[in-house]
Design an enzyme around this catalytic site. Structure first.
Site, short mmCIF file in Angstrom:
data_model
loop_
_atom_site.label_atom_id
_atom_site.label_comp_id
_atom_site.label_asym_id
_atom_site.label_seq_id
_atom_site.Cartn_x
_atom_site.Cartn_y
_atom_site.Cartn_z
N ASP A 252 38.13 76.98 46.60
CA ASP A 252 39.26 77.87 46.86
C ASP A 252 40.30 77.65 45.76
OD1 ASP A 252 40.89 79.65 48.20
OD2 ASP A 252 40.62 78.70 50.16
N HIS B 103 44.35 83.65 40.45
CA HIS B 103 44.54 83.09 41.79
C HIS B 103 43.32 82.32 42.28
CE1 HIS B 103 48.39 85.07 42.91
NE2 HIS B 103 48.06 85.78 41.85
O1 F6P Z 1 42.06 84.87 46.56
C1 F6P Z 1 42.16 86.03 45.84
C2 F6P Z 1 42.74 87.15 46.67
O2 F6P Z 1 43.22 88.14 45.78
C3 F6P Z 1 43.84 86.67 47.60
O3 F6P Z 1 45.02 86.45 46.93
C4 F6P Z 1 43.87 87.73 48.63
O4 F6P Z 1 44.33 87.29 49.86
C5 F6P Z 1 42.43 88.14 48.73
O5 F6P Z 1 41.81 87.76 47.52
C6 F6P Z 1 42.32 89.60 48.99
O6 F6P Z 1 41.06 90.11 48.77
P1 F6P Z 1 40.80 91.68 48.83
O7 F6P Z 1 41.91 92.34 48.07
O8 F6P Z 1 39.48 91.87 48.18
O9 F6P Z 1 40.81 92.05 50.27
#
Ligand code: F6P
Length: 464
Positions: A366, A158
């Site tokens: 991003d 992602h």
């Molecule tokens: O961008 C990567 C990601 O996994 C997103 O899909 C998600 O919104 C975010 O990071 C969540 O981060 P964390 O699980 O560390 O709060």
């Protein structure tokens, strides 16, 4: 095809509409995908336990079954806070200056991937399609194969994949990348990250890349491709009619008192370019005194990953910077920045997006950025707002009719704000129509279908 099995670090079952906080882009995308396919979602429960037991908690919400495990404190420190968020996250977002290399992180990361594989492999049936997500679980496919899984297994990243020259600064980078060769399909958000991965395969591993994206390294083959993630656009378009969205719209609209509204919504992360954004907005205020008192910038930034010190640091920096800009420009009846450190449910956010004349979304790097797409989906077709988007967001590859800016340049950000605020309605409509066409066409359903279809047809050689 059997069931779709999704495995990701964080598992977020569908929430009731009234639940606090908003679901992240990944969560929204996966729930939509799983509901369609009667899938199963594995991952970390988000809870800590004294000793890892491998006990699986199974729950079912709105047609999505989840199976989660608790992790030990040391696992969370070394795997999630450590290797995932202090090593890979900064490095993959081109912030080698913030990346920390510590062998305990690496071993904790491998340990948790092994634990996930050992716990979940027995629950996977022979004809299931397995879809592993994101940088927390890069070696999971290899671990599943080690436990005898012959299923088709795909991996989707992602976040960005860094250029080869940055990637080689990761200790044991070859070990990590070679582990990916056990996947049948490896997906990236954009062609840019895909190309960086191909360069690495060719230059660092001496592998080959075929025109259809098949890579081969030492006789091991995998398919690779870009699959830009989208939003659940139909749902988003309906959300606006709901009471919470109407209330949010009214609240922001009323509080603006006739001023133009600029909005930004991001997790409080250094990759989102908030410091640079605030400085760009400050430059705009300096250069455009005619706009003083006539525009209001609302930045919503819920804190995340609070146990990682770089996140504490960015929070302190933004507290100080927003205070400084407000101190410098505010009048008794106007503050230039409203900086809010809390998350909002999706319905509320869509109302805010609708009420905003401009979205200022300027990450330094991003993987995709779904807020940009959500903003587009929330606009009034007869009077849409303007999207200002960083050229370094994956979404910029698709949303070409946004005002694309270099987020590091205060001047470019300032000029884009001016242009957005002055943009005639006909141009706003023309740009928005092109943007919404893309958001509708390449939505989350399209993404899921494209990935699953490619995974079904991906077998390059039966694993031994
Ligand atoms: O961008 C990567 C990601 O996994 C997103 O899909 C998600 O919104 C975010 O990071 C969540 O981060 P964390 O699980 O560390 O709060």
């Amino acid at each position: 095809m059997g069931r779709l099995i999704v495995i990701s670090n964080r598992v977020s079952a569908p929430k009731p509409r009234s639940a606090e906080g908003s679901q992240g882009g990944l969560a929204v995308a996966l729930v939509a995908a799983l509901q369609e396919s009667d899938g199963l979602w594995f991952g970390w429960s988000g809870r800590k336990t004294d000793h890892y037991s491998g006990e699986v908690h199974i729950e079912r919400h709105e047609g999505v079954a989840t199976a989660t495990v608790d992790l030990e404190e040391q696992d969370v420190d070394e795997y999630y806070n450590g290797y995932a968020n202090r090593t890979l996250w900064p490095l993959f977002h081109y912030r080698i200056d913030l990346a920390e290399f510590d062998r305990t992180f690496g071993s904790g990361y491998e340990r948790v991937n092994e634990r996930f594989a050992a716990t979940f492999a027995p629950m996977i049936e022979a004809d299931d399609l397995v879809w592993v997500h994101d940088y927390h679980l890069i070696p999971l496919g290899q671990q599943l194969r080690a436990r005898g899984l012959k299923n088709r297994i795909g991996f989707f990243l992602h976040i960005p994949w860094p250029p080869q020259r940055l990637m080689v600064s990761l200790p044991y980078h070859q070990r990590l990348v070679r582990s990916m060769l056990d996947y049948d399909l490896i997906g990236f958000q954009t062609d840019e990250w895909l190309e960086s991965f191909h360069h690495y395969i060719e230059r660092e591993l001496g592998g080959t890349v075929e025109p259809d994206g098949t890579i081969e390294v030492d006789g091991r083959r995998a398919k690779t491709a870009a699959f830009p993630i989208g939003i659940d656009v139909r749902e988003f378009e309906q959300v606006l009619a709901r009471p919470d969205a109407r209330n949010a719209y009214e609240t922001l609209h009323r509080s603006a008192e006739g001023r133009k509204v600029i909005i930004g919504v991001d997790r409080l992360d250094y990759s989102k370019g908030l410091t640079e954004r605030f400085n760009g907005y400050r430059r705009f205020l300096e250069e455009n005194p005619d706009w003083l008192g006539r525009v209001s910038f609302l930045q919503i930034a819920p804190p995340t990953r609070g146990e990682v010190h770089t996140y504490e640091h960015i929070r302190e920096e933004l507290d100080a910077l927003s205070g400084r800009i407000n101190g410098e420009f505010a009048h008794v009846d106007w503050v230039p920045i409203r900086y809010v450190n809390q998350g909002y449910p999706r319905d509320g956010l869509s109302g805010f997006y609708r009420a905003a004349d401009v979205a200022l979304i300027t990450p330094l790097r991003d993987g995709m950025n779904l807020v940009a797409k959500e903003y587009v989906a929330s606009q009034d077709p007869d009077d849409p707002g303007v999207l200002i988007l960083s050229r370094f967001a994956g979404a910029a590859h698709q949303l070409r009719e946004a005002l694309l800016v270099n987020p590091y340049s205060k001047d470019e950000v300032s000029d884009a704000i001016r242009k957005a605020l002055d943009m005639p309605r006909a141009e706003r409509i023309r740009r928005w129509e092109a943007l919404i066409d893309n958001v509708r066409e390449e939505d989350v359903l399209h993404w899921r279908r494209a990935f699953v279809k490619a995974l079904e047809g991906s077998r390059t050689a039966a694993p031994e």
